[in-house]
Scaffold this motif. Structure first.
Motif, PDB file in Angstrom:
ATOM      1  N   ASN A  99       0.840  -1.189   0.000  1.00  0.00           N
ATOM      2  CA  ASN A  99       0.000   0.000   0.000  1.00  0.00           C
ATOM      3  C   ASN A  99       0.880   1.246   0.000  1.00  0.00           C
ATOM      4  OD1 ASN A  99       0.777   0.416   2.816  1.00  0.00           O
ATOM      5  ND2 ASN A  99      -0.668  -1.235   3.278  1.00  0.00           N
ATOM      6  N   LYS A 100       0.241   2.395  -0.036  1.00  0.00           N
ATOM      7  CA  LYS A 100       0.995   3.635  -0.130  1.00  0.00           C
ATOM      8  C   LYS A 100       1.842   3.882   1.107  1.00  0.00           C
ATOM      9  CE  LYS A 100       0.612   8.573  -1.142  1.00  0.00           C
ATOM     10  NZ  LYS A 100      -0.298   9.707  -1.414  1.00  0.00           N
ATOM     11  N   ALA A 101       1.316   3.562   2.292  1.00  0.00           N
ATOM     12  CA  ALA A 101       2.086   3.779   3.513  1.00  0.00           C
ATOM     13  C   ALA A 101       3.372   2.964   3.493  1.00  0.00           C
ATOM     14  CB  ALA A 101       1.233   3.422   4.733  1.00  0.00           C
ATOM     15  N   ALA A 102       3.274   1.693   3.100  1.00  0.00           N
ATOM     16  CA  ALA A 102       4.462   0.843   3.028  1.00  0.00           C
ATOM     17  C   ALA A 102       5.416   1.331   1.943  1.00  0.00           C
ATOM     18  CB  ALA A 102       4.047  -0.602   2.755  1.00  0.00           C
ATOM     19  N   LEU A 103       4.851   1.830   0.852  1.00  0.00           N
ATOM     20  CA  LEU A 103       5.649   2.369  -0.248  1.00  0.00           C
ATOM     21  C   LEU A 103       6.500   3.553   0.221  1.00  0.00           C
ATOM     22  CD1 LEU A 103       6.192   2.888  -3.359  1.00  0.00           C
ATOM     23  CD2 LEU A 103       4.053   4.176  -3.350  1.00  0.00           C
ATOM     24  N   LEU A 104       5.878   4.504   0.886  1.00  0.00           N
ATOM     25  CA  LEU A 104       6.605   5.686   1.344  1.00  0.00           C
ATOM     26  C   LEU A 104       7.606   5.340   2.439  1.00  0.00           C
ATOM     27  CD1 LEU A 104       3.750   8.350   1.349  1.00  0.00           C
ATOM     28  CD2 LEU A 104       5.647   8.143  -0.269  1.00  0.00           C
ATOM     29  N   GLU A 105       7.248   4.395   3.290  1.00  0.00           N
ATOM     30  CA  GLU A 105       8.182   3.962   4.332  1.00  0.00           C
ATOM     31  C   GLU A 105       9.435   3.353   3.706  1.00  0.00           C
ATOM     32  OE1 GLU A 105       8.402   0.954   8.223  1.00  0.00           O
ATOM     33  OE2 GLU A 105       6.528   1.170   7.101  1.00  0.00           O
ATOM     34  N   ALA A 106       9.239   2.514   2.688  1.00  0.00           N
ATOM     35  CA  ALA A 106      10.381   1.888   2.026  1.00  0.00           C
ATOM     36  C   ALA A 106      11.248   2.919   1.314  1.00  0.00           C
ATOM     37  CB  ALA A 106       9.892   0.833   1.034  1.00  0.00           C
ATOM     38  N   ALA A 107      10.616   3.909   0.690  1.00  0.00           N
ATOM     39  CA  ALA A 107      11.382   4.952   0.004  1.00  0.00           C
ATOM     40  C   ALA A 107      12.216   5.745   1.002  1.00  0.00           C
ATOM     41  CB  ALA A 107      10.441   5.865  -0.768  1.00  0.00           C
ATOM     42  N   GLN A 108      11.634   6.052   2.168  1.00  0.00           N
ATOM     43  CA  GLN A 108      12.387   6.784   3.177  1.00  0.00           C
ATOM     44  C   GLN A 108      13.523   5.938   3.744  1.00  0.00           C
ATOM     45  OE1 GLN A 108       9.978   9.433   5.916  1.00  0.00           O
ATOM     46  NE2 GLN A 108       8.292   8.459   4.818  1.00  0.00           N
ATOM     47  N   GLU A 109      13.291   4.637   3.899  1.00  0.00           N
ATOM     48  CA  GLU A 109      14.361   3.756   4.366  1.00  0.00           C
ATOM     49  C   GLU A 109      15.499   3.697   3.351  1.00  0.00           C
ATOM     50  OE1 GLU A 109      12.435   0.051   5.101  1.00  0.00           O
ATOM     51  OE2 GLU A 109      11.640   0.660   7.058  1.00  0.00           O
ATOM     52  N   ALA A 110      15.153   3.725   2.074  1.00  0.00           N
ATOM     53  CA  ALA A 110      16.186   3.709   1.038  1.00  0.00           C
ATOM     54  C   ALA A 110      17.041   4.966   1.100  1.00  0.00           C
ATOM     55  CB  ALA A 110      15.540   3.573  -0.344  1.00  0.00           C
ATOM     56  N   VAL A 111      16.398   6.121   1.295  1.00  0.00           N
ATOM     57  CA  VAL A 111      17.161   7.366   1.402  1.00  0.00           C
ATOM     58  C   VAL A 111      18.013   7.362   2.672  1.00  0.00           C
ATOM     59  CG1 VAL A 111      17.023   9.879   1.586  1.00  0.00           C
ATOM     60  CG2 VAL A 111      15.504   8.666   0.019  1.00  0.00           C
ATOM     61  N   ALA A 112      17.476   6.818   3.768  1.00  0.00           N
ATOM     62  CA  ALA A 112      18.252   6.742   5.010  1.00  0.00           C
ATOM     63  C   ALA A 112      19.503   5.896   4.808  1.00  0.00           C
ATOM     64  CB  ALA A 112      17.385   6.166   6.130  1.00  0.00           C
ATOM     65  N   GLU A 113      19.382   4.821   4.052  1.00  0.00           N
ATOM     66  CA  GLU A 113      20.566   3.994   3.752  1.00  0.00           C
ATOM     67  C   GLU A 113      21.565   4.780   2.911  1.00  0.00           C
ATOM     68  OE1 GLU A 113      21.761  -0.327   1.792  1.00  0.00           O
ATOM     69  OE2 GLU A 113      19.818   0.578   1.316  1.00  0.00           O
ATOM     70  N   LEU A 114      21.056   5.500   1.914  1.00  0.00           N
ATOM     71  CA  LEU A 114      21.936   6.307   1.061  1.00  0.00           C
ATOM     72  C   LEU A 114      22.662   7.371   1.864  1.00  0.00           C
ATOM     73  CD1 LEU A 114      19.533   6.758  -1.971  1.00  0.00           C
ATOM     74  CD2 LEU A 114      21.693   5.502  -2.004  1.00  0.00           C
ATOM     75  N   ALA A 115      22.028   7.863   2.920  1.00  0.00           N
ATOM     76  CA  ALA A 115      22.615   8.925   3.730  1.00  0.00           C
ATOM     77  C   ALA A 115      23.845   8.456   4.494  1.00  0.00           C
ATOM     78  CB  ALA A 115      21.587   9.483   4.703  1.00  0.00           C
ATOM     79  N   THR A 116      24.062   7.133   4.576  1.00  0.00           N
ATOM     80  CA  THR A 116      25.264   6.617   5.233  1.00  0.00           C
ATOM     81  C   THR A 116      26.446   6.540   4.272  1.00  0.00           C
ATOM     82  OG1 THR A 116      24.816   4.271   4.769  1.00  0.00           O
ATOM     83  CG2 THR A 116      23.790   5.233   6.740  1.00  0.00           C
ATOM     84  N   LYS A 117      26.220   6.779   3.006  1.00  0.00           N
ATOM     85  CA  LYS A 117      27.265   6.676   1.991  1.00  0.00           C
ATOM     86  C   LYS A 117      27.874   8.055   1.721  1.00  0.00           C
ATOM     87  CE  LYS A 117      25.532   2.547   1.772  1.00  0.00           C
ATOM     88  NZ  LYS A 117      26.097   1.488   2.632  1.00  0.00           N
TER      89      LYS A 117
END
Length: 269
Positions: free
Chosen positions: A193-211
């Motif tokens: 659903n949309k909530a899970a979609l946005l959560e996953a997108a934010q988690e992806a950016v959080a991972e990128l922020a460690t690089k």
């Protein structure tokens, strides 16, 4: 960093991510002229990311308001009032938007909820990742209107999926569901659903922020520059990018941290 305010966009600074929501749910978030203008102005602001080592966000998430639609496509009602020259300029303005998305120094994730048809699919194709909710629908329906893709679909779709599949989608105008879009490589992942979609997108950016932000920016720019080049010429682009990256403070920190067996603290320069 002040990202500005825009009549048709909602902005949310969520940790390392900037969530940009196209906000015309009454029109399924169609790309009216004002939306194109707002995206253009926002992308001018975002192009300054990383200047002088400042990285206020590490990724952009692009989505649509409501549950029904990411971006349904071009605003056909508005387009129907245009002559051929005005319609062509409309398309060229969207070319500038999509090129600016590709040129951003941070990754852009299209979080596709519901319809991504025509111009909506083309907007998503200009993003680095495409995540989709299970109700997402992708398609290039322009031939149903006697038209052809005008916002980059005929260029980018064959780069994302096979040329044969791109031709089938464009010639037939048949929309495809999220699971088929995943199967053919159009989207990176599908969520319930949309909530899970946005959560996953934010988690992806959080991972990128460690690089290293400079390394991610260099890699994105190099991969964009390689499109259409021969292997020899593309390898030269890669060598130039590697040379530039090696000279950054992020590279010094990253290599020193690896040798010292500690976590890197990238300065972003």
């Amino acid at each position: 960093m002040d990202f500005g305010t825009y009549p048709t966009l909602q902005l949310e600074h969520a940790g390392p991510a900037l969530i940009v929501t196209v906000n015309r749910p009454e029109a399924l978030n169609a790309l009216a002229g004002q939306v194109v203008e707002d995206l253009t102005q926002l992308l001018l602001v975002l192009s300054e990311l990383g200047r002088e080592g400042q990285w206020p966000v590490r990724g952009v998430i692009l989505t649509g308001a409501g549950e029904k639609s990411f971006v349904a496509g071009a605003d056909i009602v508005e387009m129907n009032t245009m002559d051929a020259q005005a319609a062509t300029e409309y398309g060229r303005k969207m070319h500038r938007v999509t090129l600016a998305l590709e040129a951003l120094p941070v990754p852009v994730i299209a979080a596709v909820n519901g319809f991504a048809l025509g111009g909506g699919c083309e907007l998503a194709l200009a993003c680095d990742y495409i995540y989709a909710s299970s109700n997402a629908r992708f398609g290039q329906p322009e031939v149903n209107l006697g038209l052809v893709p005008g916002f980059g679909g005929a260029v980018r779709l064959p780069r994302r999926v096979s040329p044969g599949m791109a031709r089938e989608m464009i010639f037939s105008a048949r929309p495809i569901k999220a699971d088929e879009a995943y199967r053919i490589g159009l989207v990176n992942a599908v969520f319930d659903n949309k909530a899970a979609l946005l959560e996953a997108a934010q988690e992806a950016v959080a991972e990128l922020a460690t690089k290293s932000p400079t390394a991610v920016a260099n890699a994105k720019a190099a991969m964009s520059a390689m499109v259409g080049l021969s292997t020899v010429d593309a390898l030269e682009v890669e060598s130039t990018s590697f040379h530039s990256a090696f000279l950054t403070e992020d590279s010094v920190e990253g290599r020193n941290a690896f040798v010292a067996k500690r976590a890197a603290q990238f300065p972003g320069s």
